[in-house]
Write a protein that holds these residues in place. Structure first.
Motif, PDB file in Angstrom:
ATOM      1  N   LEU A   1       0.815  -1.209   0.000  1.00 10.07           N
ATOM      2  CA  LEU A   1       0.000   0.000   0.000  1.00 10.07           C
ATOM      3  C   LEU A   1       0.854   1.268   0.000  1.00 10.07           C
TER       4      LEU A   1
ATOM      5  N   PHE B   1      -0.063 -11.013  -2.680  1.00 11.92           N
ATOM      6  CA  PHE B   1       0.429  -9.846  -3.402  1.00 11.92           C
ATOM      7  C   PHE B   1       1.312 -10.203  -4.594  1.00 11.92           C
TER       8      PHE B   1
ATOM      9  N   SER C   1      -2.632  -5.337  -5.495  1.00 12.48           N
ATOM     10  CA  SER C   1      -1.949  -4.079  -5.184  1.00 12.48           C
ATOM     11  C   SER C   1      -2.342  -2.955  -6.127  1.00 12.48           C
TER      12      SER C   1
ATOM     13  N   TRP D   1      -6.073   1.092  -2.998  1.00  9.76           N
ATOM     14  CA  TRP D   1      -6.425   0.777  -1.608  1.00  9.76           C
ATOM     15  C   TRP D   1      -7.700  -0.056  -1.486  1.00  9.76           C
TER      16      TRP D   1
ATOM     17  N   TRP E   1      -6.605  -3.537  -2.195  1.00  6.00           N
ATOM     18  CA  TRP E   1      -5.759  -3.931  -1.068  1.00  6.00           C
ATOM     19  C   TRP E   1      -6.641  -4.382   0.096  1.00  6.00           C
TER      20      TRP E   1
END
Length: 174
Positions: A43, A97, A103, A106, A109
């Motif tokens: 992040l 990931f 990724s 957000w 994520w």
């Protein structure tokens, strides 16, 4: 909570590794906290997707080696799958990931983190079959399968959103 009160302090390298530096000793949601800590670089670290995937691939291998070494050494005293062992979550999030969509911002994520914890906690088949085993490899393997489920699900979600014109292709450094 009672399990936490009975836990002895960390005494050796195997316990440091299996608890991922002591994260596993947290009294509430140690697996979730470990997952968050491992996911944070995706992040906040600005890099290319390839660099991020390489870093997580290296991390997954290192966590696997550390897990295969440490988990059998602590199982004798702490039990077959104690809640303090969170290196399996570190392996799982590292694998998640490796999937580009995890990724890509957000929202994805958070979706990746949520889905990984959901699969890890609820343990749908075949994760439940692996989880019923007591060998050290099974402690790690159920999270690997949960990570693969998560990665595939996140890729499908991202693809569906792109087809609908709601999301943009994965990119790092947004």
């Amino acid at each position: 909570m009672a399990d936490y009160i009975k836990r002895p302090p960390i005494r050796n390298l195997a316990e440091v590794l299996a608890t991922t530096g002591g994260i596993g000793l947290l009294p509430i949601m140690p697996g979730s906290w470990c997952s968050i800590v491992v996911a944070l670089p995706a992040l906040f670290v600005v890099s290319t997707l390839e660099q991020l995937q390489l870093a997580y691939a290296i991390a997954a291998v290192l966590f696997c080696v550390a897990g295969f070494w440490s988990v059998p050494r602590i199982q004798k005293e702490w039990g077959s799958d104690p809640s303090v062992v969170v290196i399996d979550e570190a392996i799982g999030m590292s694998i998640v990931f490796l999937f580009p969509a995890a990724s890509s911002g957000w929202v994805m994520w958070c979706t990746s983190l949520f889905l990984f914890r959901l699969f890890d906690v609820r343990k749908p088949w075949p994760i439940s079959v692996i989880n019923n085993r007591t060998e050290a490899w099974a402690v790690l393997a159920d999270d690997v399968v949960a990570a693969l489920f998560t990665g595939i699900a996140v890729q499908l979600i991202a693809t569906a959103l792109m087809v609908l014109g709601i999301a943009v292709p994965p990119q790092i450094g947004w």
